[in-house]
Design a protein around this motif. Structure first.
Motif, PDB file in Angstrom:
ATOM      1  N   ARG A 107      36.634 -38.531   3.543  1.00 19.23           N
ATOM      2  CA  ARG A 107      38.050 -38.778   3.491  1.00 19.23           C
ATOM      3  C   ARG A 107      38.675 -38.110   2.010  1.00 19.23           C
ATOM      4  O   ARG A 107      39.551 -37.408   1.916  1.00 19.23           O
ATOM      5  CB  ARG A 107      38.402 -40.241   3.359  1.00 19.23           C
ATOM      6  N   GLY A 128      38.979 -44.962   6.646  1.00 16.92           N
ATOM      7  CA  GLY A 128      39.727 -44.582   7.781  1.00 16.92           C
ATOM      8  C   GLY A 128      39.569 -45.820   8.843  1.00 16.92           C
ATOM      9  O   GLY A 128      40.553 -46.592   8.772  1.00 16.92           O
ATOM     10  N   CYS A 152      38.754 -34.345   2.558  1.00 16.90           N
ATOM     11  CA  CYS A 152      40.004 -34.187   3.269  1.00 16.90           C
ATOM     12  C   CYS A 152      41.369 -34.345   2.333  1.00 16.90           C
ATOM     13  O   CYS A 152      42.298 -33.403   2.528  1.00 16.90           O
ATOM     14  CB  CYS A 152      40.066 -35.138   4.507  1.00 16.90           C
ATOM     15  N   GLU A 153      41.216 -35.201   1.499  1.00 20.15           N
ATOM     16  CA  GLU A 153      42.477 -35.463   0.809  1.00 20.15           C
ATOM     17  C   GLU A 153      42.516 -35.184  -0.472  1.00 20.15           C
ATOM     18  O   GLU A 153      43.791 -35.133  -1.157  1.00 20.15           O
ATOM     19  CB  GLU A 153      42.780 -36.791   1.012  1.00 20.15           C
ATOM     20  N   LYS A 170      39.318 -51.762   4.614  1.00 25.71           N
ATOM     21  CA  LYS A 170      40.453 -51.267   5.770  1.00 25.71           C
ATOM     22  C   LYS A 170      41.338 -52.293   6.261  1.00 25.71           C
ATOM     23  O   LYS A 170      42.373 -52.042   6.360  1.00 25.71           O
ATOM     24  CB  LYS A 170      39.426 -50.961   6.869  1.00 25.71           C
ATOM     25  N   ASN A 210      34.832 -40.518  10.287  1.00 29.02           N
ATOM     26  CA  ASN A 210      35.529 -41.158  11.357  1.00 29.02           C
ATOM     27  C   ASN A 210      37.141 -41.111  10.874  1.00 29.02           C
ATOM     28  O   ASN A 210      37.738 -41.998  10.656  1.00 29.02           O
ATOM     29  CB  ASN A 210      35.218 -42.694  11.475  1.00 29.02           C
ATOM     30  N   LEU A 211      37.867 -39.742  11.022  1.00 29.58           N
ATOM     31  CA  LEU A 211      39.100 -39.692  10.566  1.00 29.58           C
ATOM     32  C   LEU A 211      39.906 -38.884  11.594  1.00 29.58           C
ATOM     33  O   LEU A 211      39.439 -38.204  12.407  1.00 29.58           O
ATOM     34  CB  LEU A 211      39.033 -38.607   9.297  1.00 29.58           C
ATOM     35  N   ASP A 212      41.172 -39.342  12.026  1.00 29.36           N
ATOM     36  CA  ASP A 212      41.919 -38.771  12.987  1.00 29.36           C
ATOM     37  C   ASP A 212      42.512 -37.534  12.497  1.00 29.36           C
ATOM     38  O   ASP A 212      42.528 -36.545  13.471  1.00 29.36           O
ATOM     39  CB  ASP A 212      43.257 -39.648  13.415  1.00 29.36           C
ATOM     40  N   CYS A 219      42.404 -34.471   9.080  1.00 30.00           N
ATOM     41  CA  CYS A 219      41.614 -33.951   8.150  1.00 30.00           C
ATOM     42  C   CYS A 219      42.391 -32.675   7.840  1.00 30.00           C
ATOM     43  O   CYS A 219      42.113 -31.579   8.573  1.00 30.00           O
ATOM     44  CB  CYS A 219      40.162 -33.760   8.306  1.00 30.00           C
TER      45      CYS A 219
END
Length: 296
Positions: free
Chosen positions: A151, A104, A154-155, A111, A171-173, A175
């Motif tokens: 992450r 993220g 979430c994905e 990154k 630390n994800l905007d 999810c």
């Protein structure tokens, strides 16, 4: 049932000897994902591996799979639990050194180059499943690897059976998991690299860039809401470790280590120059596997 073969040349029948189970071993493998060569190590306990669960272990930022295979003692737990452990490598500009994950807003090379680590883990799961004929796949990680574990939850919820995060922040905007997932969180209150209550990291990682960590509470609130948990967890305390367990569609468990710093609890110091010692308790590798085994 063993296959019986009649040996007529000997004038009598006998059973073929059972094949010798393969010994415990770690082997390295290579994948090409998005034109980039990626590597992972897989530890298989003694005996057949078909149908065994898999734990994917994501190393911390600046480390690699081989290092965390050694410091976590996860292989010992795998011998007892009969599961396969997979140690992928992140990416970096110095070969197999100072590797990171694109989780993220962190960290460093992965990154900055926008490395598609979600695609890598998806391909890794395909490869491990084909190669070993394994069963359910769980993911755990430490620090930057724990951030990446969030992450993946979430994905890739459609591909993994549960996640366990140790000393990492969500630390994800956005999810949007496709389903509820079993989630374990373990974090020390004295962690200065990824602070328990959120905030900037310490200067322990001067080449990793800057970012602001979200709190443990933020991640717990997200997953308890997503999993439809009751508002009040059951709470127990064992020395410096407080465990909160929520009743949900899929379990959410939080282990808070009072005074614990930034390290894999119960493991060894990942680097000689690491600022903080790994908390001696609990044994994170055993706790993580026990959680996965109960959730699978």
């Amino acid at each position: 049932m063993a296959l019986m073969v009649v040996l007529t040349a000997c004038g009598r029948g006998r059973a073929d000897p059972e094949p010798t189970p393969p010994p415990a071993a770690t082997h390295g493998y290579t994948l090409t994902v998005d034109g980039r060569e990626r590597h992972y190590r897989a530890y298989t306990p003694a005996g057949a591996t078909a149908g065994r669960p898999v734990v994917v272990f994501l190393h911390g930022g600046g480390g690699n799979g081989e290092l965390f295979e050694r410091v976590s003692h996860m292989n010992t737990v795998a011998d007892e639990g009969g599961f396969v452990v997979v140690y992928p490598d992140g990416s970096g500009r110095l070969g197999d050194r100072l590797l990171t994950w694109n989780a993220g807003d962190c960290c460093a090379y992965a990154k900055d180059r926008n490395i598609d680590d979600v695609a890598f883990v998806r391909a890794l799961i395909d490869d491990v499943t084909t190669r070993f004929g394994t069963g359910e796949v769980f993911v755990t990680g430490f620090s930057n690897g724990a951030m990446m574990t969030y992450r993946l939850g979430c994905e890739l919820a459609d591909r993994i059976a549960g996640i366990a995060v140790v000393s990492g922040a969500m630390n994800l905007d956005t999810c949007t998991p496709s389903r509820p997932l079993p989630v374990l969180v373990m974090h020390g209150t004295a962690d200065t690299a990824v602070p328990y209550d959120g905030g900037p990291s310490s200067s322990e990682f001067p080449t990793a860039g800057t970012w602001t960590n979200r709190s443990v509470r933020y991640a717990v609130d997200f997953w308890t809401e997503h999993n439809g948990c009751g508002p009040v967890p059951a709470e127990t305390r064992d020395g410096e470790v407080t465990t909160r367990t929520y009743t949900c569609a899929e379990p959410v468990t939080v282990h808070t280590i009072d005074g614990g710093g930034h390290g894999w609890p119960g493991g060894e110091k990942a680097r000689a120059n690491a600022v903080e010692e790994a908390p001696p308790r609990p044994d994170a590798s055993r706790v993580v596997w026990d959680f996965f085994a109960a959730s699978g």
